[in-house]
Design an enzyme around this catalytic site. Structure first.
Site, mmCIF file in Angstrom:
data_model
loop_
_atom_site.group_PDB
_atom_site.id
_atom_site.type_symbol
_atom_site.label_atom_id
_atom_site.label_comp_id
_atom_site.label_asym_id
_atom_site.label_seq_id
_atom_site.Cartn_x
_atom_site.Cartn_y
_atom_site.Cartn_z
ATOM 1 N N PRO A 1 -1.761 -8.194 10.643
ATOM 2 C CA PRO A 1 -1.389 -7.150 11.599
ATOM 3 C C PRO A 1 0.096 -7.227 11.948
ATOM 4 O O PRO A 1 0.660 -8.311 12.037
ATOM 5 C CB PRO A 1 -2.233 -7.478 12.826
ATOM 6 C CG PRO A 1 -2.435 -8.955 12.754
ATOM 7 C CD PRO A 1 -2.472 -9.302 11.287
ATOM 8 N N GLY A 2 0.701 -6.078 12.128
ATOM 9 C CA GLY A 2 2.087 -6.015 12.581
ATOM 10 C C GLY A 2 2.143 -5.191 13.849
ATOM 11 O O GLY A 2 2.203 -5.694 14.968
ATOM 12 N N TYR B 1 8.669 9.943 10.637
ATOM 13 C CA TYR B 1 7.203 10.129 10.538
ATOM 14 C C TYR B 1 6.676 11.135 11.548
ATOM 15 O O TYR B 1 5.471 11.170 11.808
ATOM 16 C CB TYR B 1 6.468 8.809 10.799
ATOM 17 C CG TYR B 1 7.003 7.613 10.075
ATOM 18 C CD1 TYR B 1 6.803 7.452 8.706
ATOM 19 C CD2 TYR B 1 7.670 6.615 10.757
ATOM 20 C CE1 TYR B 1 7.285 6.336 8.048
ATOM 21 C CE2 TYR B 1 8.149 5.490 10.105
ATOM 22 C CZ TYR B 1 7.956 5.359 8.755
ATOM 23 O OH TYR B 1 8.425 4.253 8.115
ATOM 24 N N ARG C 1 11.488 6.361 13.918
ATOM 25 C CA ARG C 1 10.101 6.798 13.732
ATOM 26 C C ARG C 1 9.885 8.294 14.025
ATOM 27 O O ARG C 1 9.204 8.966 13.255
ATOM 28 C CB ARG C 1 9.136 5.935 14.559
ATOM 29 C CG ARG C 1 9.199 4.448 14.182
ATOM 30 C CD ARG C 1 8.000 3.649 14.668
ATOM 31 N NE ARG C 1 6.813 3.999 13.937
ATOM 32 C CZ ARG C 1 5.903 4.840 14.347
ATOM 33 N NH1 ARG C 1 6.011 5.394 15.533
ATOM 34 N NH2 ARG C 1 4.863 5.122 13.588
ATOM 35 N N CYS D 1 24.909 12.891 14.140
ATOM 36 C CA CYS D 1 25.194 14.253 13.670
ATOM 37 C C CYS D 1 24.157 14.761 12.687
ATOM 38 O O CYS D 1 24.454 14.981 11.502
ATOM 39 C CB CYS D 1 26.581 14.283 13.064
ATOM 40 S SG CYS D 1 27.783 13.787 14.282
ATOM 41 N N GLU D 2 22.940 14.891 13.123
ATOM 42 C CA GLU D 2 21.869 15.487 12.327
ATOM 43 C C GLU D 2 20.895 16.145 13.292
ATOM 44 O O GLU D 2 20.588 15.572 14.337
ATOM 45 C CB GLU D 2 21.073 14.407 11.560
ATOM 46 C CG GLU D 2 21.867 13.708 10.514
ATOM 47 C CD GLU D 2 20.987 13.195 9.371
ATOM 48 O OE1 GLU D 2 19.912 13.773 9.129
ATOM 49 O OE2 GLU D 2 21.408 12.228 8.747
ATOM 50 N N TYR E 1 8.488 -1.586 14.103
ATOM 51 C CA TYR E 1 9.227 -0.677 13.235
ATOM 52 C C TYR E 1 10.291 0.089 14.027
ATOM 53 O O TYR E 1 10.605 1.228 13.724
ATOM 54 C CB TYR E 1 8.279 0.278 12.500
ATOM 55 C CG TYR E 1 7.180 -0.461 11.767
ATOM 56 C CD1 TYR E 1 7.479 -1.246 10.657
ATOM 57 C CD2 TYR E 1 5.856 -0.433 12.212
ATOM 58 C CE1 TYR E 1 6.488 -1.964 10.001
ATOM 59 C CE2 TYR E 1 4.853 -1.150 11.550
ATOM 60 C CZ TYR E 1 5.183 -1.902 10.452
ATOM 61 O OH TYR E 1 4.207 -2.610 9.811
HETATM 62 N N1 LLP Z 1 0.518 -5.845 5.120
HETATM 63 C C1 LLP Z 1 1.131 -5.071 4.197
HETATM 64 C C2 LLP Z 1 0.986 -5.403 2.780
HETATM 65 C C3 LLP Z 1 1.876 -3.951 4.602
HETATM 66 O O1 LLP Z 1 2.453 -3.181 3.694
HETATM 67 C C4 LLP Z 1 1.984 -3.659 5.987
HETATM 68 C C5 LLP Z 1 2.774 -2.517 6.454
HETATM 69 C C6 LLP Z 1 1.347 -4.520 6.904
HETATM 70 C C7 LLP Z 1 0.614 -5.593 6.434
HETATM 71 C C8 LLP Z 1 1.423 -4.304 8.385
HETATM 72 O O2 LLP Z 1 0.814 -3.116 8.775
HETATM 73 P P1 LLP Z 1 0.598 -2.768 10.336
HETATM 74 O O3 LLP Z 1 -0.435 -3.724 10.894
HETATM 75 O O4 LLP Z 1 1.905 -2.935 11.028
HETATM 76 O O5 LLP Z 1 0.145 -1.365 10.321
HETATM 77 N N2 LLP Z 1 7.492 1.964 9.177
HETATM 78 C C9 LLP Z 1 6.176 2.528 9.337
HETATM 79 C C10 LLP Z 1 5.094 1.540 8.983
HETATM 80 C C11 LLP Z 1 5.216 0.955 7.603
HETATM 81 C C12 LLP Z 1 4.115 -0.031 7.281
HETATM 82 C C13 LLP Z 1 4.382 -0.743 6.012
HETATM 83 N N3 LLP Z 1 3.442 -1.756 5.684
HETATM 84 C C14 LLP Z 1 6.029 3.043 10.771
HETATM 85 O O6 LLP Z 1 6.978 2.932 11.556
HETATM 86 O O7 LLP Z 1 4.993 3.611 11.127
#
Ligand code: LLP
Length: 444
Positions: A306-307, A348, A344, A374-375, A403
């Site tokens: 998890p992130g 997105y 973000r 400037c966008e 992120y």
């Molecule tokens: N494991 C792998 C292999 C991943 O590619 C990712 C995220 C994670 C774990 C963690 O995922 P999470 O639990 O955070 O959803 N920048 C984008 C999100 C990109 C996610 C990339 N991979 C945003 O701001 O929504």
């Protein structure tokens, strides 16, 4: 009382002077301001300037513990996904809480090792484009698991391991061909995506891996995408993985680990205790059920990556209103943070809640909250209802811990914000604000 005052304990409105609040309620309400734990955000902004990322250590602790409780009773390790927020002090805090790490580059591995020299034992390395120097660094650090994403990478890894006389524990990251209902840029589990190896080709690849001397087959990994709030796809992916575990074991491979990836989404709209944020413990329980049910009786060690769900709600981006302006009948609030600080919304179409740090009672207005870049894509919110704010007022962009800073850039030659970690009443700068000289340094 304002709805936002019911946000989780990490960020809530309080009166700075409780005595006054009691004797003069109406006036007191205008004094209500947003705190991070017991620390005034207004004071942090005065002390450290804006734009400023502020994180709550309390929320991080709470969320890790919710994860640990939900998976209690299973052999499970949380490998926090460093890409979400890679600040070394945050990583140090997570080490203390017992987390391992998911890294996707040599740089992320270095950060983890800086946080704790011996942390490699709990590191998994994912990514479709691992370079030889990155692979070698990970082999030397003796990480727990390489999540291999192609047949070619397997050969490169085997060659590197043989050269360094090291043994690499591997899992293939399988692509289960399961759609996840999320933004197309962050969905990863379909054949059309670049990630993983097709699940149908896995047995052949494991057989090849078994024939290579310096590789040790250790598990299977999967990650279907990010910001997933409907848990059914997790369950379907896990069923496919469970089936593969059985097949591979029959083929004679020792499958010890299942790495279920990350992706658990958060509720960016949550603003009351009845919303998902405060119910995170029950959300993560439900997520745990969808992952664990298919894996029942398989006797595997589970890894999670998890992130966002750990760090997202633990951070806000503080920004100050520079100007108000109207173009025809459109109203704008121009703030000192921009898309380079938090991309973000632009990238997105993410809708982060934005609230004034000093809670006002004025009638809300509908306006665009934009930055100085400037966008036209440089916006935090469009057509958003916001209580009236004046030039010089502070706003907090919520749920910006994941992120946010990790995707910040120097676009328009803007130095990146400072980061502060709050722990109760104390606040520590965990990354100083960049200066223009920092930006110019690498150029000759
Ligand atoms: N494991 C792998 C292999 C991943 O590619 C990712 C995220 C994670 C774990 C963690 O995922 P999470 O639990 O955070 O959803 N920048 C984008 C999100 C990109 C996610 C990339 N991979 C945003 O701001 O929504």
């Amino acid at each position: 009382m304002r709805k936002t005052s019911q946000r989780p304990p990490g960020f809530e409105y309080r009166s700075e002077r409780p005595l006054l609040a009691k004797s003069a309620r109406s006036r007191a309400s205008t004094l209500d301001e947003l705190f991070c734990e017991q620390t005034s955000l207004h004071r942090l902004a005065e002390r450290f300037g804006t734009p400023l990322y502020v994180y709550s250590a309390g929320i991080i602790r709470e969320r890790v513990s919710d994860f640990q409780n939900a998976f209690r009773g299973t052999d499970c390790n949380i490998c926090y996904s460093v890409k979400a927020n890679s600040n070394i002090s945050i990583l140090r805090l997570l080490v203390k809480l017992g987390c391992g790490f998911d890294v996707v580059s040599g740089g992320e591995l270095q950060r983890v090792l800086r946080a704790k020299r011996t942390a490699a034992a709990d590191v998994v390395f994912s990514g479709v484009g691992k370079t030889i120097p990155e692979i070698e660094a990970a082999l030397k650090a003796d990480i727990l698991l390489f999540n291999v994403e192609s047949a070619s990478e397997l050969e490169t890894l085997a060659t590197c391991a043989a050269r360094l006389k090291r043994r690499a524990r591997i899992a293939f990251r399988v692509n289960p061909d399961v759609p996840a209902d999320t933004h197309p840029y962050i969905s990863t589990g379909l054949h059309k995506h670049k990630f993983g190896v097709p699940i149908g080709e896995a047995r052949e690849l494991y057989a090849r891996a078994a024939s290579l001397r310096c590789l040790q087959i250790a598990g299977i990994s999967v990650h279907i995408g990010s910001q997933i709030t409907d848990f059914a796809p997790f369950g379907i992916a896990m069923e496919r993985v469970a089936e593969l575990v059985r097949q591979l074991r029959k083929d004679g491979h020792a499958i010890e680990y299942v790495d279920a990836g990350g992706g658990l989404g958060i509720d960016y709209r949550a603003h009351s205790s009845s919303d998902a944020e405060l119910n995170f413990s029950s959300v993560v329980m439900e997520y745990a059920r969808s992952i664990l049910t298919p894996l029942r009786k398989l006797d595997i060690k589970l890894l999670l990556e998890p992130g966002r769900s750990i760090i997202g709600p633990a951070g806000v981006l503080l920004t100050r209103v520079l100007y108000r302006k109207t173009n025809g009948d459109k109203k704008f609030v121009i703030v000192d943070a921009a898309m380079n600080d938090l991309i973000r919304p632009s990238l997105y179409q993410a809708e982060h809640q934005i609230v004034p740090v000093k809670a006002g009672n004025d009638d809300p207005e509908v306006l665009d909250i934009v930055g100085p870049v400037c966008e036209s894509g440089d916006f935090f919110a469009r057509g958003r209802e916001l209580p009236h704010v004046e030039e010089g007022d502070l706003l907090a962009i919520l749920d910006a811990g994941a992120y946010g800073m990790a995707l910040a850039s120097n676009y328009n030659s803007r130095p990146r914000p400072a980061e502060v970690l709050v722990n109760g009443k104390s606040a520590k700068v965990i990354r100083r604000r960049e200066t223009i000289s920092d930006l110019l340094m690498p150029e000759l």
